[in-house]
Design an enzyme around this catalytic site. Structure first.
Site, PDB file in Angstrom:
ATOM      1  N   LYS A   1       0.843  -1.206   0.000  1.00 14.43           N
ATOM      2  CA  LYS A   1       0.000   0.000   0.000  1.00 14.43           C
ATOM      3  C   LYS A   1       0.875   1.251   0.000  1.00 14.43           C
ATOM      4  O   LYS A   1       1.765   1.388   0.837  1.00 14.43           O
ATOM      5  CB  LYS A   1      -0.899   0.011   1.244  1.00 14.43           C
ATOM      6  CG  LYS A   1      -1.787   1.261   1.342  1.00 14.43           C
ATOM      7  CD  LYS A   1      -2.881   1.077   2.379  1.00 14.43           C
ATOM      8  CE  LYS A   1      -2.539   1.581   3.754  1.00 14.43           C
ATOM      9  NZ  LYS A   1      -2.602   3.050   3.900  1.00 14.43           N
TER      10      LYS A   1
ATOM     11  N   ASP B   1      -3.475   4.318  -2.017  1.00 19.13           N
ATOM     12  CA  ASP B   1      -4.466   4.781  -1.038  1.00 19.13           C
ATOM     13  C   ASP B   1      -4.386   6.299  -0.906  1.00 19.13           C
ATOM     14  O   ASP B   1      -3.852   6.816   0.071  1.00 19.13           O
ATOM     15  CB  ASP B   1      -4.170   4.079   0.299  1.00 19.13           C
ATOM     16  CG  ASP B   1      -5.209   4.385   1.361  1.00 19.13           C
ATOM     17  OD1 ASP B   1      -6.332   4.782   0.997  1.00 19.13           O
ATOM     18  OD2 ASP B   1      -4.895   4.228   2.550  1.00 19.13           O
TER      19      ASP B   1
ATOM     20  N   LYS C   1      -7.201   8.342  -1.361  1.00 22.38           N
ATOM     21  CA  LYS C   1      -8.497   8.827  -0.832  1.00 22.38           C
ATOM     22  C   LYS C   1      -8.957  10.118  -1.519  1.00 22.38           C
ATOM     23  O   LYS C   1      -9.195  11.140  -0.861  1.00 22.38           O
ATOM     24  CB  LYS C   1      -8.396   9.057   0.684  1.00 22.38           C
ATOM     25  CG  LYS C   1      -8.044   7.798   1.479  1.00 22.38           C
ATOM     26  CD  LYS C   1      -8.119   8.051   2.969  1.00 22.38           C
ATOM     27  CE  LYS C   1      -7.898   6.824   3.812  1.00 22.38           C
ATOM     28  NZ  LYS C   1      -6.531   6.281   3.809  1.00 22.38           N
TER      29      LYS C   1
ATOM     30  N   HIS D   1     -11.104  13.020  -3.024  1.00 24.90           N
ATOM     31  CA  HIS D   1     -12.410  13.606  -2.672  1.00 24.90           C
ATOM     32  C   HIS D   1     -12.438  15.015  -3.249  1.00 24.90           C
ATOM     33  O   HIS D   1     -11.787  15.919  -2.720  1.00 24.90           O
ATOM     34  CB  HIS D   1     -12.569  13.652  -1.142  1.00 24.90           C
ATOM     35  CG  HIS D   1     -13.947  14.018  -0.691  1.00 24.90           C
ATOM     36  ND1 HIS D   1     -14.357  13.940   0.611  1.00 24.90           N
ATOM     37  CD2 HIS D   1     -15.037  14.441  -1.383  1.00 24.90           C
ATOM     38  CE1 HIS D   1     -15.628  14.313   0.706  1.00 24.90           C
ATOM     39  NE2 HIS D   1     -16.053  14.627  -0.499  1.00 24.90           N
ATOM     40  N   ASP D   2     -13.173  15.182  -4.350  1.00 20.50           N
ATOM     41  CA  ASP D   2     -13.166  16.481  -5.018  1.00 20.50           C
ATOM     42  C   ASP D   2     -14.390  16.559  -5.929  1.00 20.50           C
ATOM     43  O   ASP D   2     -15.258  15.681  -5.864  1.00 20.50           O
ATOM     44  CB  ASP D   2     -11.845  16.641  -5.810  1.00 20.50           C
ATOM     45  CG  ASP D   2     -11.389  18.092  -5.893  1.00 20.50           C
ATOM     46  OD1 ASP D   2     -12.220  18.953  -6.251  1.00 20.50           O
ATOM     47  OD2 ASP D   2     -10.213  18.366  -5.606  1.00 20.50           O
TER      48      ASP D   2
ATOM     49  N   THR E   1     -12.155   6.037  10.152  1.00 19.49           N
ATOM     50  CA  THR E   1     -12.363   5.490  11.503  1.00 19.49           C
ATOM     51  C   THR E   1     -11.828   6.433  12.576  1.00 19.49           C
ATOM     52  O   THR E   1     -12.079   6.231  13.756  1.00 19.49           O
ATOM     53  CB  THR E   1     -11.702   4.110  11.666  1.00 19.49           C
ATOM     54  OG1 THR E   1     -10.389   4.188  11.139  1.00 19.49           O
ATOM     55  CG2 THR E   1     -12.473   3.029  10.962  1.00 19.49           C
TER      56      THR E   1
ATOM     57  N   GLY F   1       0.180  -3.607   8.983  1.00 22.15           N
ATOM     58  CA  GLY F   1       1.437  -2.870   8.980  1.00 22.15           C
ATOM     59  C   GLY F   1       2.377  -3.275  10.078  1.00 22.15           C
ATOM     60  O   GLY F   1       3.156  -4.223   9.966  1.00 22.15           O
ATOM     61  N   ARG F   2       2.310  -2.565  11.216  1.00 24.49           N
ATOM     62  CA  ARG F   2       3.316  -2.709  12.252  1.00 24.49           C
ATOM     63  C   ARG F   2       3.535  -4.113  12.808  1.00 24.49           C
ATOM     64  O   ARG F   2       4.686  -4.426  13.145  1.00 24.49           O
ATOM     65  CB  ARG F   2       3.035  -1.687  13.371  1.00 24.49           C
ATOM     66  CG  ARG F   2       3.406  -0.273  12.920  1.00 24.49           C
ATOM     67  CD  ARG F   2       2.745   0.794  13.752  1.00 24.49           C
ATOM     68  NE  ARG F   2       1.298   0.792  13.547  1.00 24.49           N
ATOM     69  CZ  ARG F   2       0.456   1.589  14.200  1.00 24.49           C
ATOM     70  NH1 ARG F   2       0.908   2.423  15.103  1.00 24.49           N
ATOM     71  NH2 ARG F   2      -0.838   1.542  13.947  1.00 24.49           N
TER      72      ARG F   2
HETATM   73  O1  C5P Z   1       0.440  -0.548  11.340  1.00 21.84           O
HETATM   74  P1  C5P Z   1      -1.009  -0.797  11.118  1.00 21.84           P
HETATM   75  O2  C5P Z   1      -1.345  -2.259  10.876  1.00 21.84           O
HETATM   76  O3  C5P Z   1      -1.906  -0.173  12.141  1.00 21.84           O
HETATM   77  O4  C5P Z   1      -1.275  -0.052   9.725  1.00 21.84           O
HETATM   78  C1  C5P Z   1      -2.555   0.031   9.171  1.00 21.84           C
HETATM   79  C2  C5P Z   1      -2.524   0.796   7.897  1.00 21.84           C
HETATM   80  O5  C5P Z   1      -3.881   0.967   7.493  1.00 21.84           O
HETATM   81  C3  C5P Z   1      -1.922   2.194   7.990  1.00 21.84           C
HETATM   82  O6  C5P Z   1      -1.361   2.507   6.707  1.00 21.84           O
HETATM   83  C4  C5P Z   1      -3.116   3.056   8.275  1.00 21.84           C
HETATM   84  O7  C5P Z   1      -2.970   4.365   7.791  1.00 21.84           O
HETATM   85  C5  C5P Z   1      -4.207   2.343   7.504  1.00 21.84           C
HETATM   86  N1  C5P Z   1      -5.554   2.565   8.011  1.00 21.84           N
HETATM   87  C6  C5P Z   1      -5.934   2.257   9.305  1.00 21.84           C
HETATM   88  N2  C5P Z   1      -7.200   2.485   9.730  1.00 21.84           N
HETATM   89  C7  C5P Z   1      -8.080   2.988   8.885  1.00 21.84           C
HETATM   90  C8  C5P Z   1      -7.725   3.296   7.584  1.00 21.84           C
HETATM   91  C9  C5P Z   1      -6.436   3.067   7.169  1.00 21.84           C
HETATM   92  O8  C5P Z   1      -5.129   1.781  10.088  1.00 21.84           O
HETATM   93  N3  C5P Z   1      -9.300   3.161   9.285  1.00 21.84           N
END
Ligand code: C5P
Length: 240
Positions: free
Chosen positions: A36, A63, A65, A67-68, A127, A218-219
């Site tokens: 992503k 990603d 997003k 909006h326009d 969120t 991610g993390r």
């Molecule tokens: O590290 P982690 O697993 O929390 O990363 C989640 C990814 O998804 C990040 O790039 C974050 O910006 C994205 N994201 C999120 N919650 C959302 C929308 C996007 O964590 N509601």
């Protein structure tokens, strides 16, 4: 869709500021096939990082997003589609005319570039917006879940391929929008990973069982001592 392997369902975010950091992460995780690219990396590197990912035969979730107004969103989607990205996010709240124009333009851009069109994925509601802010700041007189559902329905009626949703919303969206609507869920945590700022997460297996097609993780992978081992462990747990 259901025949995707666990590894094919995981999208790892390149939440880093530079192309060098991004490619170091990609090269450290050779088994990850879907990445992503969000606003920070795209604004700092432009299309360069996307071309590098394509050269490595990676799939891309762009990603940004959008909006326009409809004309501007259509232009942005046409341009994004030319990179050959697989998933592209736009805000459902831009409205039906903008969503339909975006869908049409993405198809045109991909056709002109000779690549498959991206799946346009709707952002229903960020969120980060709590229920109070929905009511008192945005003045939207709906429960949060209901608003997110209405935005997903609008996206589907406008011809979009799917929506981003939290794992908690996945089963409801799956039952209302049907089997062919793509659901992409962040907020996923294996039991052994730190929750961090994700407050109401599900495990990867639970999120798939709730109806998600793709998981953004991610993390738990990128911040692990051994990211490749963490990715392999998640794939194994999802296969059970
Ligand atoms: O590290 P982690 O697993 O929390 O990363 C989640 C990814 O998804 C990040 O790039 C974050 O910006 C994205 N994201 C999120 N919650 C959302 C929308 C996007 O964590 N509601």
């Amino acid at each position: 869709m259901s025949n995707l392997s666990p590894a094919d369902r995981i999208i790892v975010p390149l939440d880093v500021p530079t192309e060098k950091d991004a490619l170091a992460l990609v090269d450290r995780l050779p088994d990850v096939g879907f990445w992503k690219v969000g606003l920070e990396l795209f604004v700092s590197t432009g299309g360069t990082v996307l071309r590098q990912l394509k050269e490595r035969n990676k799939r891309i979730f762009l990603d940004l997003k959008f909006h326009d107004i409809p004309n501007t969103m259509a232009g942005a989607c046409r341009a994004a589609a030319r990179y050959g990205v697989d998933l592209l996010t736009i805000h459902a709240a831009a409205g039906k005319v903008a969503l339909e124009a975006s869908q049409k333009a993405a198809l045109e851009g991909a056709t002109a570039a000779g690549c498959p069109p991206p799946n346009l994925i709707a952002i229903t509601l960020l969120t980060s917006i709590p229920p109070r802010a929905l009511a008192f700041e945005l003045k939207i007189p709906l429960e949060l879940n209901d608003y997110a559902l209405q935005m997903a329905i609008l996206a589907q009626e406008s011809g979009l391929a799917g929506a981003v949703c939290s794992p908690q919303e996945a089963s409801q969206l799956r039952s209302v929008c049907g089997e062919d609507f793509l659901l992409v869920t962040p907020g996923v945590r294996p039991t052994w990973a730190e929750a961090g700022d994700q407050k109401r997460s599900l495990t990867p297996l639970e999120a798939i069982q709730a109806g998600a097609n793709y998981l953004v993780i991610g993390r738990p992978i990128t911040a692990a001592d051994d990211p490749a081992a963490a990715f392999a462990r998640i794939c194994e747990e999802m296969g059970k």
